[in-house]
Design a protein around this motif. Structure first.
Motif, PDB file in Angstrom:
ATOM      1  N   ASP A  24      86.920 -30.214 115.914  1.00 12.32           N
ATOM      2  CA  ASP A  24      85.937 -31.146 116.485  1.00 12.32           C
ATOM      3  C   ASP A  24      85.832 -32.424 115.658  1.00 12.32           C
ATOM      4  OD1 ASP A  24      85.412 -29.298 118.436  1.00 12.32           O
ATOM      5  OD2 ASP A  24      83.536 -28.579 117.558  1.00 12.32           O
ATOM      6  N   THR A  25      85.863 -32.262 114.337  1.00  5.50           N
ATOM      7  CA  THR A  25      85.746 -33.413 113.444  1.00  5.50           C
ATOM      8  C   THR A  25      86.924 -34.362 113.630  1.00  5.50           C
ATOM      9  OG1 THR A  25      84.487 -32.117 111.849  1.00  5.50           O
ATOM     10  CG2 THR A  25      85.564 -34.097 111.006  1.00  5.50           C
ATOM     11  N   ALA A  26      88.122 -33.800 113.675  1.00  5.11           N
ATOM     12  CA  ALA A  26      89.313 -34.637 113.874  1.00  5.11           C
ATOM     13  C   ALA A  26      89.232 -35.369 115.213  1.00  5.11           C
ATOM     14  CB  ALA A  26      90.577 -33.781 113.793  1.00  5.11           C
ATOM     15  N   ASN A  27      88.710 -34.689 116.228  1.00  8.04           N
ATOM     16  CA  ASN A  27      88.581 -35.327 117.553  1.00  8.04           C
ATOM     17  C   ASN A  27      87.523 -36.413 117.579  1.00  8.04           C
ATOM     18  OD1 ASN A  27      90.575 -33.826 118.775  1.00  8.04           O
ATOM     19  ND2 ASN A  27      89.168 -32.169 119.351  1.00  8.04           N
ATOM     20  N   THR A  42      98.087 -14.380 104.803  1.00  4.88           N
ATOM     21  CA  THR A  42      98.719 -13.062 104.817  1.00  4.88           C
ATOM     22  C   THR A  42      98.402 -12.300 106.102  1.00  4.88           C
ATOM     23  OG1 THR A  42      98.481 -12.998 102.416  1.00  4.88           O
ATOM     24  CG2 THR A  42      98.908 -10.894 103.527  1.00  4.88           C
ATOM     25  N   GLU A  43      97.162 -12.371 106.545  1.00  4.02           N
ATOM     26  CA  GLU A  43      96.772 -11.647 107.758  1.00  4.02           C
ATOM     27  C   GLU A  43      97.009 -12.455 109.033  1.00  4.02           C
ATOM     28  OE1 GLU A  43      93.430  -8.555 106.002  1.00  4.02           O
ATOM     29  OE2 GLU A  43      92.702 -10.480 106.766  1.00  4.02           O
ATOM     30  N   GLY A  44      97.659 -13.593 108.900  1.00  2.08           N
ATOM     31  CA  GLY A  44      98.062 -14.344 110.089  1.00  2.08           C
ATOM     32  C   GLY A  44      97.081 -15.392 110.587  1.00  2.08           C
ATOM     33  N   ARG A  45      96.077 -15.666 109.786  1.00  2.00           N
ATOM     34  CA  ARG A  45      95.125 -16.710 110.208  1.00  2.00           C
ATOM     35  C   ARG A  45      95.664 -18.100 109.877  1.00  2.00           C
ATOM     36  NH1 ARG A  45      92.038 -12.595 108.284  1.00  2.00           N
ATOM     37  NH2 ARG A  45      90.781 -11.632 109.914  1.00  2.00           N
ATOM     38  N   ASN A  46      95.195 -19.065 110.637  1.00  2.00           N
ATOM     39  CA  ASN A  46      95.537 -20.455 110.376  1.00  2.00           C
ATOM     40  C   ASN A  46      94.651 -21.035 109.274  1.00  2.00           C
ATOM     41  OD1 ASN A  46      97.486 -20.905 112.459  1.00  2.00           O
ATOM     42  ND2 ASN A  46      96.695 -23.015 112.494  1.00  2.00           N
ATOM     43  N   VAL A  47      95.287 -21.762 108.366  1.00  2.00           N
ATOM     44  CA  VAL A  47      94.543 -22.549 107.380  1.00  2.00           C
ATOM     45  C   VAL A  47      94.842 -24.002 107.709  1.00  2.00           C
ATOM     46  CG1 VAL A  47      94.191 -23.042 104.930  1.00  2.00           C
ATOM     47  CG2 VAL A  47      94.917 -20.746 105.653  1.00  2.00           C
ATOM     48  N   ASP A  48      93.801 -24.801 107.900  1.00  2.00           N
ATOM     49  CA  ASP A  48      93.988 -26.195 108.281  1.00  2.00           C
ATOM     50  C   ASP A  48      93.579 -27.145 107.171  1.00  2.00           C
ATOM     51  OD1 ASP A  48      94.973 -25.660 110.818  1.00  2.00           O
ATOM     52  OD2 ASP A  48      92.958 -25.509 111.673  1.00  2.00           O
ATOM     53  N   MET A  49      94.134 -28.339 107.247  1.00  2.00           N
ATOM     54  CA  MET A  49      93.772 -29.394 106.299  1.00  2.00           C
ATOM     55  C   MET A  49      93.240 -30.587 107.091  1.00  2.00           C
ATOM     56  SD  MET A  49      96.069 -31.101 103.314  1.00  2.00           S
ATOM     57  CE  MET A  49      97.271 -32.022 104.248  1.00  2.00           C
ATOM     58  N   LEU A  50      92.259 -31.263 106.528  1.00  2.00           N
ATOM     59  CA  LEU A  50      91.800 -32.532 107.099  1.00  2.00           C
ATOM     60  C   LEU A  50      92.187 -33.648 106.145  1.00  2.00           C
ATOM     61  CD1 LEU A  50      88.187 -31.950 108.520  1.00  2.00           C
ATOM     62  CD2 LEU A  50      90.146 -32.843 109.809  1.00  2.00           C
ATOM     63  N   THR A  51      92.888 -34.630 106.643  1.00  2.00           N
ATOM     64  CA  THR A  51      93.203 -35.813 105.845  1.00  2.00           C
ATOM     65  C   THR A  51      92.292 -36.921 106.343  1.00  2.00           C
ATOM     66  OG1 THR A  51      95.483 -35.085 105.631  1.00  2.00           O
ATOM     67  CG2 THR A  51      95.031 -37.400 105.143  1.00  2.00           C
ATOM     68  N   ILE A  52      91.481 -37.454 105.433  1.00  2.00           N
ATOM     69  CA  ILE A  52      90.555 -38.500 105.848  1.00  2.00           C
ATOM     70  C   ILE A  52      90.759 -39.746 105.004  1.00  2.00           C
ATOM     71  CG2 ILE A  52      88.867 -36.785 106.676  1.00  2.00           C
ATOM     72  CD1 ILE A  52      87.094 -37.481 104.298  1.00  2.00           C
ATOM     73  N   GLY A  53      90.426 -40.887 105.595  1.00  2.00           N
ATOM     74  CA  GLY A  53      90.615 -42.153 104.917  1.00  2.00           C
ATOM     75  C   GLY A  53      91.018 -43.197 105.942  1.00  2.00           C
ATOM     76  N   LYS A  54      90.891 -44.479 105.550  1.00  6.50           N
ATOM     77  CA  LYS A  54      91.218 -45.564 106.469  1.00  6.50           C
ATOM     78  C   LYS A  54      92.724 -45.613 106.698  1.00  6.50           C
ATOM     79  CE  LYS A  54      90.322 -48.724 109.255  1.00  6.50           C
ATOM     80  NZ  LYS A  54      90.123 -48.103 110.581  1.00  6.50           N
ATOM     81  N   SER A  55      93.491 -45.404 105.626  1.00  4.35           N
ATOM     82  CA  SER A  55      94.943 -45.346 105.781  1.00  4.35           C
ATOM     83  C   SER A  55      95.438 -44.025 105.190  1.00  4.35           C
ATOM     84  CB  SER A  55      95.638 -46.508 105.075  1.00  4.35           C
ATOM     85  OG  SER A  55      94.741 -47.277 104.318  1.00  4.35           O
TER      86      SER A  55
END
Ligand code: PAY
Ligand code: ZN
Length: 307
Positions: A24-27, A42-55
């Motif tokens: 939601d934040t990325a959107n 290990t158990e198959g879950r997704n780990v996500d990263m948020l990259t924030i900044g003007k550039s």
């Protein structure tokens, strides 16, 4: 919830809620934030990263939260930090500068399997959920990095809470974090692993009784960050090299990041000092966010002027 206007930053959220919040934040902030796949646990879950900044090509500040499952204030802090950076961009001049001058790569919840386990089974679980032993489960992700691995301050016993794992970077989330530090080597100015509890700025080294070449700078920045906190909420944070401010730790992420060339490398231990420990009440999330944001201004300014 599809919009984040109603997201409650002052409660602890489940893995599913945090995943939804990242999306939601990325959107909601397409020009300032982007979500990317970080790892499969290990158990198959997704780990996500948020990259924030003007550039996306400024000097990098890398942050991870939730490496230890039971330290719930850590992912809660990452979420309120990101929200403040995004919602105050163009409003608060300090936020605007931080967003203009740095690229922030943030993993709001690293140890997803362990975190899920603290909600469903055992609130005091610390490690990952990898199984390398008949009887005991889990590796201490903060003992699994390639710095004096399996040395003093780590255990080779699978049942220990500080088990270093069967091999360096055996844990997918540790491998992913190591890979990103290798990938952006030379461009990462700052690295912070947020933990709890103790209220301490911990800088390298923890694996040996040894000081870094920039120990004076790390000490000075911590000292100014601690003052900023004290002026905000009156909370006292201490600081020092790990071997002195905490205890010996081998295979920890901030020592490894420093060795890979990240000059400002810290473990930050959030609230409290032991009254509630890992069970920090939700009523203290906001204060923790407020005080640590002021510390982040100090750390970011140092990273910006360091380049
Ligand atoms: O960089 O030296 C460091 C961090 C050391 C942390 C660790 O991985 O053991 C310190 C502990 C943590 O946050 O995990 C402190 C807490 C209170 C604990 O579990 O002992
Ligand atoms: Zn921890």
């Amino acid at each position: 919830a599809s919009k984040n206007g109603s997201y409650d930053y002052n409660v602890y959220h489940t893995y599913d809620e945090i995943q939804q919040w990242i999306a939601d934040t990325a959107n909601q902030y397409p020009n300032l934030a982007r979500k990317s796949f970080f790892a499969t646990s290990t158990e198959g879950r997704n780990v996500d990263m948020l990259t924030i900044g003007k550039s996306t090509d400024k000097p990098i500040f890398l942050i991870d939260c939730g490496v230890h499952a039971r330290e719930w204030i850590s992912p809660a802090f990452c979420q309120c930090f990101i929200n403040r950076m995004l919602s105050q961009y163009g409003v608060d001049p300090q936020v605007t500068r931080m967003m203009d001058e740095m690229t922030w790569m943030i993993i709001p919840l690293l140890n997803v399997d362990g975190y899920e386990y603290t909600w469903a089974n055992d609130r005091m679980w610390r490690k990952t959920r990898s199984k390398y032993d008949t009887f005991c489960t889990g590796v201490d992700a903060n003992r699994n990095f390639d710095i004096n691995w399996s040395g003093e301050g780590a255990s080779t016993e699978p049942c220990s809470n500080t088990y270093c794992g069967p091999s360096v970077e055996s844990e997918p989330v540790v491998k992913a974090l190591s890979d990103i530090i290798r990938k952006y080597k030379g461009n990462i100015q700052g690295y912070i692993a947020f933990h709890s509890y103790s209220q301490v700025f911990v800088y390298p080294y923890s694996y040996a009784y040894e000081d870094t070449e920039n120990a004076a700078q790390l000490n000075d920045v911590s000292s100014r960050a601690a003052s900023a906190i004290q002026q905000t909420t009156s909370k006292i944070y201490t600081f020092g090299p790990g071997y002195e401010s905490m205890y010996l730790v081998s295979g920890g992420s901030k020592d490894w990041a420093y060795q890979m060339g990240v000059p400002l490398s810290y473990t930050i231990e959030l609230r409290d000092t032991g009254k509630y420990g890992f069970l920090l009440p939700e009523s203290q999330i906001d204060g923790t966010c407020q005080e640590m944001f002021q510390a982040m201004i100090v750390l970011a300014e140092e990273a910006i002027t360091n380049t």
